[in-house]
Design a protein around this motif. Structure first.
Motif, PDB file in Angstrom:
ATOM      1  N   ARG A 183       1.380  10.789   0.200  1.00 16.11           N
ATOM      2  CA  ARG A 183       0.909   9.698  -0.351  1.00 16.11           C
ATOM      3  C   ARG A 183       2.021   9.222  -1.541  1.00 16.11           C
ATOM      4  O   ARG A 183       2.668  10.280  -2.210  1.00 16.11           O
ATOM      5  N   VAL A 184       2.284   7.995  -1.688  1.00 13.87           N
ATOM      6  CA  VAL A 184       3.127   7.450  -2.686  1.00 13.87           C
ATOM      7  C   VAL A 184       2.464   7.607  -3.795  1.00 13.87           C
ATOM      8  O   VAL A 184       1.199   6.991  -4.147  1.00 13.87           O
ATOM      9  N   VAL A 206       4.149   6.947  -7.036  1.00 17.43           N
ATOM     10  CA  VAL A 206       4.917   6.256  -8.037  1.00 17.43           C
ATOM     11  C   VAL A 206       5.593   4.967  -7.153  1.00 17.43           C
ATOM     12  O   VAL A 206       6.210   5.252  -6.032  1.00 17.43           O
ATOM     13  N   SER A 207       5.255   3.734  -7.618  1.00 18.74           N
ATOM     14  CA  SER A 207       5.897   2.770  -6.988  1.00 18.74           C
ATOM     15  C   SER A 207       6.417   1.697  -7.965  1.00 18.74           C
ATOM     16  O   SER A 207       5.733   1.177  -8.844  1.00 18.74           O
ATOM     17  N   ASP A 231       8.825  -1.653  -7.960  1.00 21.41           N
ATOM     18  CA  ASP A 231       8.851  -2.816  -6.816  1.00 21.41           C
ATOM     19  C   ASP A 231       9.758  -3.985  -7.637  1.00 21.41           C
ATOM     20  O   ASP A 231       9.138  -4.847  -8.508  1.00 21.41           O
ATOM     21  N   THR A 244      13.838  -0.729  -6.691  1.00 18.21           N
ATOM     22  CA  THR A 244      12.712  -0.570  -6.068  1.00 18.21           C
ATOM     23  C   THR A 244      12.751   0.963  -5.496  1.00 18.21           C
ATOM     24  O   THR A 244      13.828   1.312  -4.992  1.00 18.21           O
ATOM     25  N   ASP A 291       9.964   4.374  -4.153  1.00 15.54           N
ATOM     26  CA  ASP A 291       8.713   5.043  -3.914  1.00 15.54           C
ATOM     27  C   ASP A 291       9.088   6.654  -4.220  1.00 15.54           C
ATOM     28  O   ASP A 291       9.977   7.122  -3.607  1.00 15.54           O
ATOM     29  N   PHE A 345       7.103  10.186  -3.452  1.00  9.98           N
ATOM     30  CA  PHE A 345       5.869  10.855  -2.897  1.00  9.98           C
ATOM     31  C   PHE A 345       5.334  11.998  -3.351  1.00  9.98           C
ATOM     32  O   PHE A 345       6.396  12.863  -4.018  1.00  9.98           O
ATOM     33  N   SER A 386       4.004   1.088 -11.061  1.00  8.97           N
ATOM     34  CA  SER A 386       2.873   1.702 -10.921  1.00  8.97           C
ATOM     35  C   SER A 386       2.969   3.021 -10.731  1.00  8.97           C
ATOM     36  O   SER A 386       3.759   3.538 -10.140  1.00  8.97           O
TER      37      SER A 386
END
Lengths: 246, 252
Positions: free
Chosen positions: A3-4, A6-7, A9, A33, A35, A37, A71
């Motif tokens: 699962r991600v 923290v993202s 972008d 950018t 991600d 996990f 996010s």
């Protein structure tokens, strides 16, 4: 597929500095950018001024992006629910010197929304975990740099966050304290926590990280997984030098 | 509810830190010495000894509390930003209005505590000399505290945009001084006409009328002191609102 959690972008951050009648803008981060996990230890490696701390502050809601989106667990980092899921250890954390470690941790527990009984139950466990239990009665003014760093880690894990954001956790520590800190971080990963840490030290990140992001001049220049640097000639160091000189 | 819970935690920590500060002991000892030193002035006043002891005591209590509270109000937030202790606060689910309220409440409490300690010292001196405290003693102390509340609220607000704690203390001290001359200033402003008069009239609204709290010179009005309480609350609320607005988008 993990699962991600923290993202980031295309995030950018421009600091506006004001001097005597002058206004200056400095781009600390550009089109970044990333991600993160669930369950991984991700390292952020870069020279001074590369933008590592800016990324960490964006994640913890201490600063806001000028452009792009950040996010954390699908939420804006400024939202209380997102903040409750994060434990943050800033570089060289400060605690009031007249206080005791219990007093300081109690305050941060209350700010995290923990009840008095939850704090009372968590304190001895956390103090034991970070190795400060024998020093519980001391004042913080008597603490060494290594002990302060342990206390910093204790306040970060007190409210059992899922994600730990550690800014230069081994900065200025002696070799034994570094060894202990490394063991603590690995132990936290074993408990299921996700760890995002920054460092100048290539060898440190090599030892504990699953993946390393290399930054230069506010940009992400390379993302390397453990298997890549383990098989590369010159290991992570050569990849880092190549990436920052590019 | 969470807002008040957070504010209470910040207030308690702010108060604890201020009282445990090494300067607090120095201030307390100095205040005690200064209040007891007024004995000398009292003896020289011969027949007016009671009044001199009383007035000097109140004056010293006010100045000592003002100095210490202003020192802490000017440092409270800038110091947390400088040491980066604020990172540990705002990386948690702490709302900025709750934090500001907690900081202000902790400092109001500090002012009340200092006044209580100094009032005890002052009362012990009066009783030592065999003088009963004046009838309005506790009203006077309460009025000093209300003045401290106003000036702390303003100092906290000023500290958010001033360049250093020293400039915060200087600006607040100037407001404090001007606040004791507002009736005179208003009289002079009425005399001034034209654009400068209008400008001065506007500026006068930015200065609290602290002379309202000078019970040593004028007794409480028919409102029984509620107007003074309301006036202080209004200034504290206005300063709090402005501080929250300024602090809302601050980055660390």
């Amino acid at each position: 597929m993990k699962r991600v959690i923290v993202s980031i972008d295309g995030a950018g951050k421009i600091y506006h500095l004001r001097g005597l009648g002058r206004k200056m803008s400095v781009a600390a981060l550009s089109d970044f950018t990333l991600d993160i996990f669930e369950g991984e230890i991700l390292g952020l490696l870069g020279l001074n001024g590369a933008g590592k701390t800016t990324v960490m502050k964006l994640l913890t809601g201490l600063i806001f992006p000028t452009s792009g989106k950040v996010s954390v667990f699908g939420l804006d980092p400024r939202e209380p629910r997102a903040k409750n899921s994060i434990g943050f250890l800033p570089e060289l954390p400060y605690f009031p010197p007249h206080n005791t470690p219990y007093g300081a941790l109690r305050y941060y527990g209350l700010l995290s929304g923990m009840s008095g009984s939850a704090i009372a139950a968590a304190l001895p466990v956390v103090m034991e975990k970070v190795g400060l239990a024998p020093h519980a009665a001391k004042k913080i003014s008597e603490f060494s740099k290594g002990m302060l760093q342990r206390l910093g880690l204790a306040q970060a894990v007190l409210h059992s966050p899922e994600l730990l954001v550690l800014d230069e956790p081994v900065s200025g520590l002696d070799p034994l304290a570094i060894h202990d800190m490394r063991a603590l971080i690995s132990g936290m990963q074993a408990e299921g926590k996700t760890i995002f840490l920054s460092s100048h030290s290539i060898s440190e990140l090599e030892k504990i990280c699953d993946r390393v992001i290399i930054m230069a001049g506010g940009h992400k220049t390379l993302s390397v997984e453990r298997k890549n640097w383990e098989t590369a000639p010159g290991a992570l160091e050569s990849l880092f030098v190549e990436a920052v000189r590019r | 509810m969470k807002y008040l819970y957070t504010a209470r935690s910040v207030a308690a920590e702010t108060f604890r830190e201020s009282v445990k500060n090494r300067f607090f002991t120095v201030f307390a000892v100095f205040a005690a010495c200064a209040i007891y030193a007024s004995l000398l002035a009292g003896v020289m006043a011969i027949e007016e000894e009671a009044r001199v002891l009383s007035d000097l005591g109140f004056g010293l209590m006010e100045l000592m509390t003002l100095a210490y509270a202003l020192f802490h109000a000017a440092m409270a937030i800038p110091r947390e930003m400088e040491t980066k202790a604020i990172y540990l606060v705002f990386s948690r689910p702490v709302s900025r209005p709750a934090y500001m309220l907690g900081k202000a409440a902790g400092l109001y409490l500090l002012g009340a505590f200092m006044l209580a300690v100094m009032a005890a010292i002052h009362l012990s001196l009066l009783s030592l000399r065999g003088f009963p405290p004046c009838a309005a003693y506790f009203n006077i102390v309460a009025c000093i505290w209300l003045k401290i509340v106003i000036i702390i609220s303003l100092a906290l607000f000023i500290s958010l945009f001033s360049t250093s704690p020293v400039s915060t203390m200087v600006i607040s001290a100037v407001i404090w001084t001007l606040g004791h001359f507002t009736p005179e200033a208003r009289f002079l402003i009425e005399k001034a006409g034209g654009f400068s008069g209008a400008l001065l009239k506007g500026a006068a609204w930015m200065i609290p009328d602290l002379q309202l709290y000078n019970l040593r010179d004028a007794p409480l009005s028919a409102s029984g002191g509620w107007f003074q309480v309301f006036y202080a609350a209004l200034w504290a609320l206005a300063a709090y609102g402005a501080s929250v607005l300024l602090f809302r988008k601050k980055e660390f």
